[in-house]
Design an enzyme around this catalytic site. Structure first.
Site, PDB file in Angstrom:
ATOM      1  N   GLN A   1      42.251  47.587  37.660  1.00 15.52           N
ATOM      2  CA  GLN A   1      42.298  46.299  38.327  1.00 15.52           C
ATOM      3  C   GLN A   1      42.340  45.185  37.273  1.00 15.52           C
ATOM      4  O   GLN A   1      41.705  45.280  36.226  1.00 15.52           O
ATOM      5  CB  GLN A   1      41.082  46.112  39.234  1.00 15.52           C
ATOM      6  CG  GLN A   1      40.982  47.118  40.382  1.00 15.52           C
ATOM      7  CD  GLN A   1      41.942  46.810  41.526  1.00 15.52           C
ATOM      8  OE1 GLN A   1      42.759  45.902  41.458  1.00 15.52           O
ATOM      9  NE2 GLN A   1      41.847  47.586  42.591  1.00 15.52           N
TER      10      GLN A   1
ATOM     11  N   CYS B   1      46.191  45.160  48.297  1.00  9.26           N
ATOM     12  CA  CYS B   1      46.543  43.901  47.638  1.00  9.26           C
ATOM     13  C   CYS B   1      47.647  43.174  48.390  1.00  9.26           C
ATOM     14  O   CYS B   1      48.210  42.202  47.884  1.00  9.26           O
ATOM     15  CB  CYS B   1      46.951  44.140  46.182  1.00  9.26           C
ATOM     16  SG  CYS B   1      48.363  45.242  45.969  1.00  9.26           S
TER      17      CYS B   1
END
Length: 445
Positions: A271, A396
């Site tokens: 991430q 996302c």
């Protein structure tokens, strides 16, 4: 045209209406009175360019970046933090309502500790420009390079490296997307676990010239990688990566409340925002600790960080990842950390998950953390038909998240939490906790 801006579209553009006809104006904010010039008029909408702000929004701020509005990196730098968080929360709720047809409301967006200097990874395409090789970011909605030598979203070490990359690139023939010719395609820079890694993406083995160019231009990094990508597509990295200089050493990374021994690799996924990644992983782990399933499946498991954290919450944990190098990193980490109840499977989740879900049974928890494109239909079908009592979906992209939830009608959202993984942009990370629906009771008369 002159109009009032009523809302923000899903790409962060202002939405005005002329006789109920929507007009999208990039850079405009809700509550503003604007003038704009219409550039494109379609049957159902128009696109206009902002020319004047007659009445400004109280949430408008001066963007600190000189490239804002030119490169396609940031969409919302002209909107204050509270406005960005509200936009992202609303974007998730709208997608769930409009696409998944659920009235599940998104909670408050979890804010990032930093809104600048938070990114641990940067990808810079290299293309031919009027003066030779150009290094930068693509302009909004195009593949035209906007040359840049700084990016305020990056860490200080990455920002310090960026000007040297322009000099480095001048020693190579830049890639041409149209013809497929050229040598240098991309740079990717990552600072993770205290180490700075530079990957030079080229079309063939140029290891000697890469080392020479790095020495001549004063490139300073802990790891220098070469990645070979000879494919004629838009994928950044090829399959072959080679460490040319530095050491790929083990680094202890504290994430989700646990210190894990991690080695990096250009093809491994991490991430991009360390603070939000820690908060997100803690939330997933807390759910797993509360549920205490007998088995956990971490689909799209990347380099295995979340898999390792979840191993403490179940007797058996399975990670599924398609990238071989990421699976190798995960296996190495499990061994070094002394984690013995994890099985990492390398392969396509669409093909592997149905069998793994069947093996784990109904007392299991499934974590879905797919790329922006979402899950394959076979994955959502397998989840929907299995008897796992809990699903955690980390996404996302609100649109593909909502689409995939609509494909799993056996599960109902229990909670929806947005995370501001990408400040200054329209993008948002979302965690949805889903629970297996109880069968309807039938009264026989």
């Amino acid at each position: 045209m002159e109009a009032d801006v009523l809302s923000l579209g899903y790409r962060g553009e202002g939405v005005a209406k002329i006789d109920r006809f929507p007009v999208f104006v990039k850079g405009a904010l809700p509550g503003e009175r604007i003038r704009a010039r219409v550039l494109i008029a379609k049957k159902d909408y128009a696109v206009a360019k902002l020319t004047d702000i007659l009445v400004s929004s109280p949430h408008r701020v001066q963007p600190p970046c000189p490239y804002f509005g030119k490169c396609g990196g940031c969409d919302l730098m002209h909107l204050d933090e509270e406005g960005q968080l509200a936009f992202k929360r609303n974007a998730v709720s709208r997608a769930l309502f409009g696409i998944a047809h659920t009235d599940a409301e998104a909670g408050e967006c979890v804010r990032s500790a930093k809104t600048l200097g938070y990114r641990n990874k940067l990808s810079l395409p290299v293309r031919r420009g009027s003066g030779g090789a150009e290094v930068g970011l693509f302009a909004y909605n195009t593949h035209r390079i906007v040359p840049i030598s700084d990016c305020l979203l990056q860490t200080e070490r990455v920002r310090a490296l960026m000007p040297r990359l322009n000099v480095f690139a001048s020693r190579f023939l830049p890639y041409d997307e149209t013809t497929g010719k050229g040598e240098l395609r991309h740079f990717t820079v990552r600072e993770y676990g205290g180490a700075l890694s530079l990957t030079v993406v080229v079309t063939k083995d140029l290891s000697g010239r890469i080392l020479s160019a790095a020495a001549e231009t004063g490139i300073e990094c802990d790891e220098l990688w070469m990645n070979i990508n000879d494919m004629t597509n838009n994928v950044i990295l090829g399959r072959v990566s080679r460490l040319l200089a530095g050491e790929n050493v083990v680094r202890d990374v504290l994430i989700g409340g646990r210190k894990l021994p991690v080695t990096s690799h250009p093809n491994a996924f991490f991430q991009v925002n360390d603070d939000i990644a820690d908060k997100l992983y803690r939330t997933v782990r807390d759910i797993a600790e509360r549920e205490r399933p007998s088995a956990i499946i971490d689909a799209y498991s990347g380099c295995g960080l979340m898999t390792a954290l979840l191993s403490e919450c179940a007797d058996k944990t399975v990670g599924i990842e398609i990238e071989p190098s990421a699976t190798a990193v995960a296996n190495d980490m499990m061994k070094r950390a002394g984690i013995t109840n994890v099985r990492n499977v390398c392969g396509d989740c669409a093909k592997i998950l149905p069998d793994v879900a069947g093996e784990c049974g109904e007392d299991s928890l499934i974590v879905l953390d797919p790329p922006r494109s979402g899950c394959a239909e076979s994955v959502t079908a397998a989840v929907n038909s299995c008897r796992a009592r809990t699903v955690i979906y980390v996404s996302c992209d609100p649109s593909t998240l909502a689409r995939d939830i609509s494909r799993m009608p056996e599960y109902a959202p229990v909670s929806v939490t947005p995370f501001d993984m990408f400040p200054q942009t329209r993008h948002v990370e979302t965690l949805v906790l889903l629970s297996k629906k109880k069968p309807d009771s039938h009264i026989v008369v």
